[in-house]
Enzyme design. Structure first.
Site, PDB file in Angstrom:
ATOM      1  N   CYS A  21      41.051  -6.593 101.638  1.00 55.94           N
ATOM      2  CA  CYS A  21      40.486  -6.431 100.153  1.00 55.94           C
ATOM      3  C   CYS A  21      39.779  -4.961  99.959  1.00 55.94           C
ATOM      4  O   CYS A  21      40.404  -4.231 100.067  1.00 55.94           O
ATOM      5  CB  CYS A  21      39.616  -7.580  99.679  1.00 55.94           C
ATOM      6  SG  CYS A  21      39.469  -7.806  97.896  1.00 55.94           S
ATOM      7  N   HIS A  51      41.639 -12.260 101.071  1.00 54.96           N
ATOM      8  CA  HIS A  51      40.577 -12.492 101.994  1.00 54.96           C
ATOM      9  C   HIS A  51      41.032 -13.480 102.760  1.00 54.96           C
ATOM     10  O   HIS A  51      40.745 -14.703 102.779  1.00 54.96           O
ATOM     11  CB  HIS A  51      39.272 -13.001 101.304  1.00 54.96           C
ATOM     12  CG  HIS A  51      38.425 -12.072 100.574  1.00 54.96           C
ATOM     13  ND1 HIS A  51      37.208 -11.772 100.888  1.00 54.96           N
ATOM     14  CD2 HIS A  51      38.652 -11.460  99.529  1.00 54.96           C
ATOM     15  CE1 HIS A  51      36.728 -10.938 100.347  1.00 54.96           C
ATOM     16  NE2 HIS A  51      37.449 -10.656  99.311  1.00 54.96           N
ATOM     17  N   GLU A  99      39.741 -14.415 105.753  1.00 51.88           N
ATOM     18  CA  GLU A  99      38.826 -15.038 106.511  1.00 51.88           C
ATOM     19  C   GLU A  99      38.188 -16.340 105.549  1.00 51.88           C
ATOM     20  O   GLU A  99      37.407 -17.233 106.117  1.00 51.88           O
ATOM     21  CB  GLU A  99      37.600 -14.116 106.821  1.00 51.88           C
ATOM     22  CG  GLU A  99      36.429 -13.757 105.583  1.00 51.88           C
ATOM     23  CD  GLU A  99      37.009 -13.024 104.330  1.00 51.88           C
ATOM     24  OE1 GLU A  99      38.187 -12.650 104.559  1.00 51.88           O
ATOM     25  OE2 GLU A  99      36.377 -12.738 103.571  1.00 51.88           O
TER      26      GLU A  99
HETATM   27  N1  GLN Z   1      37.217  -5.015  93.783  1.00 49.94           N
HETATM   28  C1  GLN Z   1      36.624  -4.835  95.025  1.00 49.94           C
HETATM   29  C2  GLN Z   1      36.422  -3.148  95.227  1.00 49.94           C
HETATM   30  O1  GLN Z   1      36.727  -2.569  94.406  1.00 49.94           O
HETATM   31  C3  GLN Z   1      37.248  -5.552  95.941  1.00 49.94           C
HETATM   32  C4  GLN Z   1      37.066  -6.916  95.942  1.00 49.94           C
HETATM   33  C5  GLN Z   1      36.755  -7.679  97.004  1.00 49.94           C
HETATM   34  O2  GLN Z   1      36.908  -7.274  98.385  1.00 49.94           O
HETATM   35  N2  GLN Z   1      37.038  -9.057  97.171  1.00 49.94           N
HETATM   36  O3  GLN Z   1      36.075  -2.814  96.177  1.00 49.94           O
END
Ligand code: GLN
Length: 191
Positions: A78, A171, A173
């Site tokens: 992410c 994610h 995890e």
């Molecule tokens: N939107 C977040 C970012 O720009 C990422 C979101 C997340 O890691 N759940 O870093």
């Protein structure tokens, strides 16, 4: 084998848990000295702009860029995917990334209605689907020719690998399913 988890901000604790469930030593990494002690690193989800800022104020950006340039295995999830990408759209102007994988990602690219969603993914090399949780996820908009796509959602790549760098826009995890962490650990052993 020691797989560190970058722990400046975000969802690092459950990554440590998943790795420990696999019998892997998984220390938090917040300093240059701690980075020197690990064989591989997970860069977790969270907020990529904040992590980029904290990497600089903790004097970790350059040392981590060096390790990645030297081929240290990394799993970016992410926000961690954003930090590993070669090109970031809709980032803050001062946000930096490591270009460990040749992809273009758009921050929060799934739009408002799909800000968070879950999906069962068919992953190459896994016999059963993987339940993936997406939270304000980055959307992959371009994939370089040397990048392998390991899973897609609605035709958009969500799990990718180039050399020692694996990234997911979700994610892994957040569910007890450790198969993607296992896949990462296996890839470290093979490298
Ligand atoms: N939107 C977040 C970012 O720009 C990422 C979101 C997340 O890691 N759940 O870093």
């Amino acid at each position: 084998m020691i797989v560190g988890v970058l722990a400046l901000q975000g969802a690092f604790a459950l990554h440590q848990q998943r790795l420990r469930d696999l019998g892997v030593t998984a220390p938090a990494v917040r300093t240059h000295a701690q980075l020197d002690d690990v064989d591989a690193l997970v860069v977790p989800g969270g907020e990529s702009t904040t992590m980029s800022h904290l990497l600089r104020t903790n004097e970790l950006f350059e040392p981590l860029a060096k390790r990645l340039g030297d081929g240290m295995p990394v799993f970016g999830t992410c926000a961690g995917m954003i930090l590993c990408a070669s090109q970031v759209e809709d980032g803050r102007p001062d946000q930096r990334s490591f270009a460990a994988i040749d992809i273009t990602v758009r921050r929060n690219g799934y739009g408002r209605q799909l800000a968070s969603f879950e999906a069962d993914l068919d992953v190459d090399a896994l016999a059963e689907s993987f339940h993936a949780v997406f939270i304000r996820a980055p959307r992959v908009e371009r994939v370089g020719t040397d990048v392998e796509v390991l899973a897609e959602h609605d035709g958009v790549p969500v799990l990718l690998r180039q050399g020692a760098c694996t990234v997911s826009s979700f994610h892994p995890e957040l569910t007890p399913d450790g198969r993607l962490h296992q896949m990462f650990v296996d890839s470290i052993r093979e490298s």
